[in-house]
Design a protein around this motif. Structure first.
Motif, PDB file in Angstrom:
ATOM      1  N   UNK A  96       0.809  -1.220   0.000  1.00 38.10           N
ATOM      2  CA  UNK A  96       0.000   0.000   0.000  1.00 38.10           C
ATOM      3  C   UNK A  96       0.841   1.269   0.000  1.00 38.10           C
ATOM      4  N   UNK A  97       2.150   1.126  -0.177  1.00 41.31           N
ATOM      5  CA  UNK A  97       3.042   2.280  -0.161  1.00 41.31           C
ATOM      6  C   UNK A  97       2.569   3.281  -1.198  1.00 41.31           C
ATOM      7  N   UNK A  98       2.457   4.571  -0.861  1.00 43.88           N
ATOM      8  CA  UNK A  98       1.843   5.538  -1.774  1.00 43.88           C
ATOM      9  C   UNK A  98       2.708   5.909  -2.978  1.00 43.88           C
ATOM     10  N   UNK A  99       3.942   5.438  -3.004  1.00 46.44           N
ATOM     11  CA  UNK A  99       4.850   5.734  -4.112  1.00 46.44           C
ATOM     12  C   UNK A  99       5.374   4.412  -4.679  1.00 46.44           C
ATOM     13  N   UNK A 100       5.900   4.419  -5.893  1.00 46.65           N
ATOM     14  CA  UNK A 100       6.426   3.185  -6.486  1.00 46.65           C
ATOM     15  C   UNK A 100       7.579   2.597  -5.668  1.00 46.65           C
ATOM     16  N   UNK A 200      11.103   6.846 -13.320  1.00 52.70           N
ATOM     17  CA  UNK A 200       9.801   6.967 -12.658  1.00 52.70           C
ATOM     18  C   UNK A 200       9.705   8.283 -11.904  1.00 52.70           C
ATOM     19  N   UNK A 201      10.767   8.627 -11.164  1.00 50.22           N
ATOM     20  CA  UNK A 201      10.751   9.848 -10.349  1.00 50.22           C
ATOM     21  C   UNK A 201      10.635  11.098 -11.211  1.00 50.22           C
ATOM     22  N   UNK A 202      11.096  11.033 -12.457  1.00 43.99           N
ATOM     23  CA  UNK A 202      11.022  12.184 -13.348  1.00 43.99           C
ATOM     24  C   UNK A 202       9.634  12.380 -13.954  1.00 43.99           C
ATOM     25  N   UNK A 207       0.073  11.012 -11.808  1.00 47.32           N
ATOM     26  CA  UNK A 207      -0.244   9.974 -12.792  1.00 47.32           C
ATOM     27  C   UNK A 207       0.256   8.620 -12.319  1.00 47.32           C
ATOM     28  N   UNK A 208       1.502   8.589 -11.854  1.00 43.83           N
ATOM     29  CA  UNK A 208       2.086   7.331 -11.371  1.00 43.83           C
ATOM     30  C   UNK A 208       1.279   6.778 -10.198  1.00 43.83           C
ATOM     31  N   UNK A 212      -0.875   3.251  -9.987  1.00 43.01           N
ATOM     32  CA  UNK A 212      -0.610   2.260  -8.941  1.00 43.01           C
ATOM     33  C   UNK A 212      -1.905   1.884  -8.225  1.00 43.01           C
ATOM     34  N   UNK A 213      -2.707   2.888  -7.884  1.00 39.70           N
ATOM     35  CA  UNK A 213      -3.968   2.619  -7.191  1.00 39.70           C
ATOM     36  C   UNK A 213      -4.926   1.838  -8.089  1.00 39.70           C
ATOM     37  N   UNK A 214      -5.077   2.258  -9.339  1.00 38.99           N
ATOM     38  CA  UNK A 214      -6.040   1.605 -10.227  1.00 38.99           C
ATOM     39  C   UNK A 214      -5.630   0.165 -10.517  1.00 38.99           C
TER      40      UNK A 214
END
Length: 261
Positions: A96-100, A200-202, A207-208, A212-214
């Motif tokens: 569930x981490x909010x970032x990749x 990814x960070x760029x 959007x990212x 991830x959530x979808x």
């Protein structure tokens, strides 16, 4: 925090490193607890856009539980329950981490190491990496959520083979199963993980994060899917300043400067 869990941050890329190379980064309860604290901190840090997990020493990502600690950490029913609850919190926190998140897999990835990597979004390994879940050789029970994560990634048949045989699988077998995203030469694993993280960070964080959530909703039971939230996240992307910046950067043929809003 124990020195067996190392945290680093370079710009917007954070790292958590399992640091017990003399035991191929086998993980004790103390390390799981430190991992939970570190991941929680990075999850709440707005300067972090992506998290990389790796193991120290270049010989192993994580080789499972520290069996030498079983007599003190997993000797009774209560102790086993406490240990399992702690590891489950870590896996859920990563999922569930909010970032990749990226698992940078050097060498062995065994047992809890496989479970940890499955909780990450992407897995990159070296050509000599090996994977195994030896639960059947140790008489361990394995819960629904951990098995489901594996099934969601490799499918039911490969999941059964991994558990039934408890054997080691090569990096190529892992690639064919879909257990890893990419196999690279052993001396390029860290570089590949870093380059992927940088790409990814760029990109636009909203959007990212929405993707991830979808994606998580696509593998959730249909009755538990929040399609309204999926739509809201897509709308928020189109209403963001980053969407304007992305369009302008494309037209002006320059790199976009996304701020996540």
């Amino acid at each position: 925090m124990t020195d067996k869990i190392i945290t680093e941050q370079s710009g917007d890329i954070a790292r958590i490193i399992f640091n017990q190379p003399e035991k191929r980064n086998a993980v004790s309860l103390e390390m799981w607890e430190a991992m939970e604290e570190a991941a929680t901190r990075f999850a709440n840090d707005d300067t972090v856009r992506i998290l990389i997990l790796s193991g120290a020493g270049g010989k192993a990502f994580v080789s499972g539980a520290d069996v030498s600690k079983f007599e003190t950490e997993r000797a009774s029913a209560d102790a086993v329950a406490h240990y399992n609850a702690t590891t489950q919190r870590v896996y859920d926190l990563l999922e569930d981490f909010p970032k990749p998140t990226i698992a940078q897999i050097d060498g062995y990835c065994i047992g809890g190491g496989v479970a940890l990597s499955l909780s990450c979004d992407l897995r990159i390994c070296g050509e000599s990496s090996q994977f195994a879940v030896p639960a059947a050789k140790l008489g361990l029970g394995y819960g629904f959520h951990g098995i489901k994560r594996l099934v969601d990634i490799v499918g039911p048949s490969f999941a059964k083979e991994i558990f039934f045989t408890a054997r080691r699988f090569t990096s190529e077998e892992a690639r064919v199963m879909g257990l890893v995203n990419r196999v690279v030469p052993d001396d390029q694993v860290a570089r590949s993980a870093e380059e992927t993280a940088r790409m990814i960070a760029d990109n636009a964080p909203m959007t990212v994060a929405s993707v991830k959530y979808i994606v998580s909703q696509t593998v959730a039971p249909e009755s538990e899917r929040d399609l309204a939230e999926c739509d809201a996240r897509v709308t928020a992307c189109f209403e963001s300043a980053d969407y304007i910046e992305g369009r302008r950067a494309f037209l002006e043929k320059r790199k976009a400067n996304f701020v996540g809003a």
